[in-house]
Design a protein around this motif. Structure first.
Motif, PDB file in Angstrom:
ATOM      1  N   GLY A 150       0.789  -1.216   0.000  1.00 12.62           N
ATOM      2  CA  GLY A 150       0.000   0.000   0.000  1.00 12.62           C
ATOM      3  C   GLY A 150       0.824   1.271   0.000  1.00 12.62           C
ATOM      4  N   GLY A 151       2.117   1.113   0.230  1.00 13.66           N
ATOM      5  CA  GLY A 151       2.999   2.268   0.292  1.00 13.66           C
ATOM      6  C   GLY A 151       3.462   2.733  -1.069  1.00 13.66           C
ATOM      7  N   SER A 152       4.361   3.714  -1.046  1.00 11.42           N
ATOM      8  CA  SER A 152       4.852   4.334  -2.278  1.00 11.42           C
ATOM      9  C   SER A 152       6.364   4.459  -2.255  1.00 11.42           C
ATOM     10  N   MET A 188       5.790   5.085  -7.850  1.00  7.21           N
ATOM     11  CA  MET A 188       5.085   3.825  -7.637  1.00  7.21           C
ATOM     12  C   MET A 188       4.192   3.953  -6.408  1.00  7.21           C
ATOM     13  N   ASN A 189       2.903   3.852  -6.628  1.00  5.10           N
ATOM     14  CA  ASN A 189       1.923   3.944  -5.548  1.00  5.10           C
ATOM     15  C   ASN A 189       1.184   2.625  -5.391  1.00  5.10           C
ATOM     16  N   SER A 190       0.522   2.480  -4.276  1.00  6.73           N
ATOM     17  CA  SER A 190      -0.273   1.269  -3.998  1.00  6.73           C
ATOM     18  C   SER A 190       0.534   0.010  -4.265  1.00  6.73           C
ATOM     19  N   LEU A 191       1.731  -0.014  -3.770  1.00  4.34           N
ATOM     20  CA  LEU A 191       2.612  -1.154  -4.009  1.00  4.34           C
ATOM     21  C   LEU A 191       2.073  -2.410  -3.338  1.00  4.34           C
ATOM     22  N   ASN A 192       2.311  -3.538  -3.968  1.00  6.50           N
ATOM     23  CA  ASN A 192       1.930  -4.823  -3.401  1.00  6.50           C
ATOM     24  C   ASN A 192       3.120  -5.781  -3.511  1.00  6.50           C
ATOM     25  N   PRO A 193       3.081  -6.893  -2.786  1.00  4.18           N
ATOM     26  CA  PRO A 193       4.238  -7.803  -2.771  1.00  4.18           C
ATOM     27  C   PRO A 193       4.649  -8.291  -4.160  1.00  4.18           C
ATOM     28  N   GLY A 228      20.999   0.526 -16.585  1.00  5.97           N
ATOM     29  CA  GLY A 228      21.501   0.880 -15.267  1.00  5.97           C
ATOM     30  C   GLY A 228      21.783  -0.369 -14.448  1.00  5.97           C
ATOM     31  N   GLN A 229      22.259  -0.164 -13.234  1.00  3.40           N
ATOM     32  CA  GLN A 229      22.698  -1.271 -12.411  1.00  3.40           C
ATOM     33  C   GLN A 229      21.571  -1.912 -11.610  1.00  3.40           C
ATOM     34  N   GLY A 230      20.422  -1.289 -11.545  1.00  5.58           N
ATOM     35  CA  GLY A 230      19.295  -1.853 -10.820  1.00  5.58           C
ATOM     36  C   GLY A 230      19.200  -1.351  -9.394  1.00  5.58           C
ATOM     37  N   THR A 231      17.982  -1.251  -8.926  1.00  5.77           N
ATOM     38  CA  THR A 231      17.724  -0.876  -7.540  1.00  5.77           C
ATOM     39  C   THR A 231      16.635  -1.805  -6.999  1.00  5.77           C
ATOM     40  N   GLN A 232      16.855  -2.322  -5.799  1.00  8.85           N
ATOM     41  CA  GLN A 232      15.960  -3.321  -5.228  1.00  8.85           C
ATOM     42  C   GLN A 232      14.726  -2.662  -4.620  1.00  8.85           C
ATOM     43  N   VAL A 233      13.569  -3.188  -4.987  1.00  8.78           N
ATOM     44  CA  VAL A 233      12.303  -2.777  -4.369  1.00  8.78           C
ATOM     45  C   VAL A 233      11.705  -4.007  -3.697  1.00  8.78           C
ATOM     46  N   THR A 234      11.448  -3.904  -2.412  1.00 11.15           N
ATOM     47  CA  THR A 234      10.861  -5.005  -1.659  1.00 11.15           C
ATOM     48  C   THR A 234       9.598  -4.503  -0.974  1.00 11.15           C
ATOM     49  N   VAL A 235       8.494  -5.194  -1.255  1.00  6.17           N
ATOM     50  CA  VAL A 235       7.213  -4.807  -0.672  1.00  6.17           C
ATOM     51  C   VAL A 235       6.773  -5.914   0.277  1.00  6.17           C
ATOM     52  N   SER A 236       6.611  -5.582   1.522  1.00 15.11           N
ATOM     53  CA  SER A 236       6.201  -6.565   2.533  1.00 15.11           C
ATOM     54  C   SER A 236       4.684  -6.547   2.692  1.00 15.11           C
ATOM     55  N   SER A 237       4.153  -7.721   2.994  1.00 15.18           N
ATOM     56  CA  SER A 237       2.689  -7.847   3.142  1.00 15.18           C
ATOM     57  C   SER A 237       2.247  -7.559   4.566  1.00 15.18           C
TER      58      SER A 237
END
Length: 123
Positions: free
Chosen positions: A14-16, A82-87, A114-123
């Protein structure tokens, strides 16, 4: 040539997050820019692309209405809000540049990554 992605992190469902990708070493304003992502065990997929002028955009169905791509040619930077993020959005996010001018160019057509950036969405 360098594409420096930043802004990833850990966020609750649900975060951004706002990703940024600063480019250097090529004529940024002439390139279509894209965000791809790759989750563990999955193929890299296109998330969103934006034309050189910013007037045209593409979004994968999975992110439509939640993600917004934009660019600032004066700053050689492309963004992904990025809004309303989900796992299911958990992945390494990559920015890429393509000189073909197509919003849906196949992945192999992209010239710079690019080299990439990690996005982790917890439930």
């Amino acid at each position: 040539v360098q594409l420096q992605a930043s802004g990833g992190g850990l966020v609750q469902a649900g975060g951004s997050l706002r990703l940024s990708c600063e480019a250097s070493g090529f004529s940024f304003s002439r390139y279509t820019m894209a965000w791809f992502r790759q989750a563990p065990g999955k193929e890299r997929e296109a998330v969103s692309t934006i034309s050189w002028s910013g007037s045209s955009t593409y979004y994968a169905d999975s992110v439509k209405g939640r993600f917004t791509i934009s660019r600032d040619n004066a700053k050689n930077t492309v963004y992904l809000q990025m809004n309303s993020l989900n796992p299911e959005d958990t992945a390494v996010y990559y920015c890429a540049a393509d000189n073909d001018g197509l919003l849906t160019a196949p992945i192999y057509r992209y010239d710079y990554w690019g080299q990439g950036t990690q996005v982790t969405v917890s439930s």
